[in-house]
Design a protein around this motif. Structure first.
Motif, PDB file in Angstrom:
ATOM      1  N   LYS A 122      86.691  90.707  18.517  1.00  0.00           N
ATOM      2  CA  LYS A 122      86.781  89.239  18.152  1.00  0.00           C
ATOM      3  C   LYS A 122      87.839  88.350  19.189  1.00  0.00           C
ATOM      4  CE  LYS A 122      86.188  87.004  14.293  1.00  0.00           C
ATOM      5  NZ  LYS A 122      85.975  86.957  12.743  1.00  0.00           N
ATOM      6  N   TYR A 123      89.032  89.059  18.816  1.00  0.00           N
ATOM      7  CA  TYR A 123      90.364  88.473  19.472  1.00  0.00           C
ATOM      8  C   TYR A 123      90.248  88.432  20.895  1.00  0.00           C
ATOM      9  CZ  TYR A 123      91.823  87.601  14.793  1.00  0.00           C
ATOM     10  OH  TYR A 123      92.129  87.119  13.537  1.00  0.00           O
ATOM     11  N   PHE A 124      89.887  89.889  21.384  1.00  0.00           N
ATOM     12  CA  PHE A 124      89.559  90.053  22.961  1.00  0.00           C
ATOM     13  C   PHE A 124      88.775  89.233  23.522  1.00  0.00           C
ATOM     14  CE2 PHE A 124      91.742  94.312  22.239  1.00  0.00           C
ATOM     15  CZ  PHE A 124      92.844  94.278  23.236  1.00  0.00           C
ATOM     16  N   GLY A 125      87.534  89.015  22.745  1.00  0.00           N
ATOM     17  CA  GLY A 125      86.385  88.055  23.337  1.00  0.00           C
ATOM     18  C   GLY A 125      86.952  86.778  23.324  1.00  0.00           C
ATOM     19  N   ALA A 126      87.571  86.294  22.370  1.00  0.00           N
ATOM     20  CA  ALA A 126      88.010  84.663  22.368  1.00  0.00           C
ATOM     21  C   ALA A 126      89.035  84.523  23.462  1.00  0.00           C
ATOM     22  CB  ALA A 126      88.635  84.419  21.269  1.00  0.00           C
ATOM     23  N   ILE A 127      89.902  85.438  23.602  1.00  0.00           N
ATOM     24  CA  ILE A 127      90.897  85.117  24.817  1.00  0.00           C
ATOM     25  C   ILE A 127      90.142  85.180  26.178  1.00  0.00           C
ATOM     26  CG2 ILE A 127      92.856  86.340  25.892  1.00  0.00           C
ATOM     27  CD1 ILE A 127      93.692  87.231  23.268  1.00  0.00           C
ATOM     28  N   PHE A 128      89.130  86.013  26.350  1.00  0.00           N
ATOM     29  CA  PHE A 128      88.491  86.362  27.623  1.00  0.00           C
ATOM     30  C   PHE A 128      87.744  84.910  27.841  1.00  0.00           C
ATOM     31  CE2 PHE A 128      84.335  87.220  29.620  1.00  0.00           C
ATOM     32  CZ  PHE A 128      84.844  87.584  30.881  1.00  0.00           C
ATOM     33  N   LEU A 129      87.055  84.535  26.809  1.00  0.00           N
ATOM     34  CA  LEU A 129      86.327  83.246  26.921  1.00  0.00           C
ATOM     35  C   LEU A 129      87.056  82.076  27.254  1.00  0.00           C
ATOM     36  CD1 LEU A 129      83.553  84.036  24.126  1.00  0.00           C
ATOM     37  CD2 LEU A 129      83.221  84.020  26.760  1.00  0.00           C
ATOM     38  N   PHE A 130      88.171  82.173  26.535  1.00  0.00           N
ATOM     39  CA  PHE A 130      89.273  80.800  26.764  1.00  0.00           C
ATOM     40  C   PHE A 130      89.572  80.733  28.306  1.00  0.00           C
ATOM     41  CE2 PHE A 130      93.462  78.923  27.160  1.00  0.00           C
ATOM     42  CZ  PHE A 130      93.005  77.956  26.661  1.00  0.00           C
ATOM     43  N   PHE A 131      89.915  81.991  28.770  1.00  0.00           N
ATOM     44  CA  PHE A 131      90.475  81.718  30.217  1.00  0.00           C
ATOM     45  C   PHE A 131      89.294  81.669  31.078  1.00  0.00           C
ATOM     46  CE2 PHE A 131      94.253  83.796  28.403  1.00  0.00           C
ATOM     47  CZ  PHE A 131      95.176  82.847  29.023  1.00  0.00           C
ATOM     48  N   VAL A 162      82.617  94.364  42.823  1.00  0.00           N
ATOM     49  CA  VAL A 162      83.120  95.065  41.551  1.00  0.00           C
ATOM     50  C   VAL A 162      83.582  94.207  40.722  1.00  0.00           C
ATOM     51  CG1 VAL A 162      85.180  96.475  41.172  1.00  0.00           C
ATOM     52  CG2 VAL A 162      83.790  97.142  43.175  1.00  0.00           C
ATOM     53  N   GLN A 163      84.406  92.951  41.045  1.00  0.00           N
ATOM     54  CA  GLN A 163      84.769  91.867  40.327  1.00  0.00           C
ATOM     55  C   GLN A 163      83.919  91.246  39.402  1.00  0.00           C
ATOM     56  OE1 GLN A 163      86.984  89.908  43.452  1.00  0.00           O
ATOM     57  NE2 GLN A 163      88.943  90.504  42.796  1.00  0.00           N
ATOM     58  N   THR A 164      82.835  90.952  40.265  1.00  0.00           N
ATOM     59  CA  THR A 164      81.622  90.372  39.749  1.00  0.00           C
ATOM     60  C   THR A 164      80.976  91.116  38.355  1.00  0.00           C
ATOM     61  OG1 THR A 164      81.009  88.948  41.527  1.00  0.00           O
ATOM     62  CG2 THR A 164      79.330  89.081  39.932  1.00  0.00           C
ATOM     63  N   LEU A 165      80.987  92.362  38.821  1.00  0.00           N
ATOM     64  CA  LEU A 165      80.299  93.449  37.562  1.00  0.00           C
ATOM     65  C   LEU A 165      81.407  93.609  36.522  1.00  0.00           C
ATOM     66  CD1 LEU A 165      78.641  95.882  39.892  1.00  0.00           C
ATOM     67  CD2 LEU A 165      77.541  93.934  38.620  1.00  0.00           C
ATOM     68  N   ILE A 166      82.627  93.545  36.700  1.00  0.00           N
ATOM     69  CA  ILE A 166      83.473  93.586  35.614  1.00  0.00           C
ATOM     70  C   ILE A 166      83.630  92.286  34.659  1.00  0.00           C
ATOM     71  CG2 ILE A 166      86.079  93.660  35.229  1.00  0.00           C
ATOM     72  CD1 ILE A 166      86.460  95.400  37.511  1.00  0.00           C
ATOM     73  N   LEU A 167      83.261  91.209  35.157  1.00  0.00           N
ATOM     74  CA  LEU A 167      83.022  89.886  34.607  1.00  0.00           C
ATOM     75  C   LEU A 167      81.773  90.001  33.875  1.00  0.00           C
ATOM     76  CD1 LEU A 167      84.043  86.822  36.881  1.00  0.00           C
ATOM     77  CD2 LEU A 167      85.163  87.331  34.799  1.00  0.00           C
ATOM     78  N   CYS A 168      80.870  90.598  34.376  1.00  0.00           N
ATOM     79  CA  CYS A 168      79.587  90.781  33.613  1.00  0.00           C
ATOM     80  C   CYS A 168      79.482  91.756  32.477  1.00  0.00           C
ATOM     81  CB  CYS A 168      78.527  91.237  34.706  1.00  0.00           C
ATOM     82  SG  CYS A 168      76.853  91.418  34.233  1.00  0.00           S
ATOM     83  N   LEU A 169      80.273  92.809  32.723  1.00  0.00           N
ATOM     84  CA  LEU A 169      80.408  93.657  31.838  1.00  0.00           C
ATOM     85  C   LEU A 169      81.352  93.057  30.424  1.00  0.00           C
ATOM     86  CD1 LEU A 169      80.855  97.014  33.688  1.00  0.00           C
ATOM     87  CD2 LEU A 169      79.201  96.486  32.155  1.00  0.00           C
ATOM     88  N   SER A 170      82.390  92.277  30.776  1.00  0.00           N
ATOM     89  CA  SER A 170      82.967  91.777  29.863  1.00  0.00           C
ATOM     90  C   SER A 170      82.083  90.500  29.062  1.00  0.00           C
ATOM     91  CB  SER A 170      83.973  90.738  30.631  1.00  0.00           C
ATOM     92  OG  SER A 170      85.022  91.544  31.363  1.00  0.00           O
ATOM     93  N   PHE A 171      81.354  89.959  29.647  1.00  0.00           N
ATOM     94  CA  PHE A 171      80.610  89.051  29.023  1.00  0.00           C
ATOM     95  C   PHE A 171      79.564  89.683  28.142  1.00  0.00           C
ATOM     96  CE2 PHE A 171      81.184  85.650  32.312  1.00  0.00           C
ATOM     97  CZ  PHE A 171      81.673  84.843  31.526  1.00  0.00           C
ATOM     98  N   SER A 172      79.078  90.961  28.720  1.00  0.00           N
ATOM     99  CA  SER A 172      78.083  91.635  27.866  1.00  0.00           C
ATOM    100  C   SER A 172      78.877  92.419  26.643  1.00  0.00           C
ATOM    101  CB  SER A 172      77.502  92.689  28.778  1.00  0.00           C
ATOM    102  OG  SER A 172      76.736  92.209  29.827  1.00  0.00           O
ATOM    103  N   TRP A 173      80.155  92.850  26.842  1.00  0.00           N
ATOM    104  CA  TRP A 173      80.509  93.881  25.790  1.00  0.00           C
ATOM    105  C   TRP A 173      81.668  93.332  25.077  1.00  0.00           C
ATOM    106  CZ3 TRP A 173      78.260  98.541  24.633  1.00  0.00           C
ATOM    107  CH2 TRP A 173      77.264  98.926  25.654  1.00  0.00           C
ATOM    108  N   LEU A 174      82.424  92.170  25.346  1.00  0.00           N
ATOM    109  CA  LEU A 174      83.540  91.666  24.622  1.00  0.00           C
ATOM    110  C   LEU A 174      83.133  90.571  23.652  1.00  0.00           C
ATOM    111  CD1 LEU A 174      86.442  91.454  27.234  1.00  0.00           C
ATOM    112  CD2 LEU A 174      86.315  92.924  25.226  1.00  0.00           C
TER     113      LEU A 174
END
Length: 198
Positions: free
Chosen positions: A73-82, A109-121
């Protein structure tokens, strides 16, 4: 078997259609025509893995790990805020609409890292795919058919959204429309981030 498959398909669609961080990201990549296939594939495969984990018994294990849900929850919230902050900045800075945005600003690679973040965080993804779909699947004898239906919904939706976004390109050639999209994405990201912290 067919009835179970379509139950999974319809339930999968009902859960995925809500506008969220992942969907907004796929839409934007589709409008930009940047790495669309790979973004759609990563989102769909991520959903498929989570759906299978839920349907085949991981839901009960995840529900016992309260600390893991809290950390996500906290990692996801920080990621989404930024990411939301970045969208607001883009809306403020950009003045040329879609045409000016067509040069990739990130690598694959950067795009896929972002994509994985949206999918898993995002813990909401786990609640929808693992916990909710997993618990509903318990009432079906043919879990493979149910999971196949839900997974099909993810593939159809993400590839439809990503490649269908090009139909909206004439609208987003207008700089104001592109600014509005960035603002809307920023608002969505911040709303989801706030909902995670409540």
């Amino acid at each position: 078997m067919a009835a179970t498959y379509f139950s999974g398909l319809l339930l999968g669609f009902s859960l995925i259609l809500a506008i969220g961080a992942q969907n907004a990201f796929v839409l934007k990549q589709g409008l930009l025509r940047q790495y669309v296939f790979w973004v759609c594939l990563v989102c769909a495969l991520s959903d498929a893995i989570l759906i299978c984990l839920g349907v085949f018994g991981f839901a009960s294990l995840l529900s016992q790990q309260v600390w893991l849900i809290q950390a996500m929850k906290y990692f996801g919230a920080i990621f989404l805020f930024f990411y939301g902050l970045r969208s607001f900045y883009n809306a403020y800075k950009a003045n040329n609409g879609l045409v000016a945005s067509e040069q990739p600003t990130t690598t694959l690679v950067q795009t896929l890292i972002l994509c994985l973040s949206f999918s898993w965080l995002n813990p909401h993804v786990y609640l929808d795919t693992v916990v909710l779909l997993g618990s509903i699947s318990a009432q079906y004898m043919d879990k493979v058919a149910f999971a196949s239906g839900a997974v099909s919904a993810s593939f159809i939706f993400f590839f439809g959204l990503g490649f269908g976004a090009r139909l909206l390109r004439p609208i987003f050639a207008n700089p104001k429309a592109w600014k509005i999209l960035d603002v809307v994405i920023g608002i969505v990201m911040w709303m989801i981030a706030l909902s995670l912290l409540r």
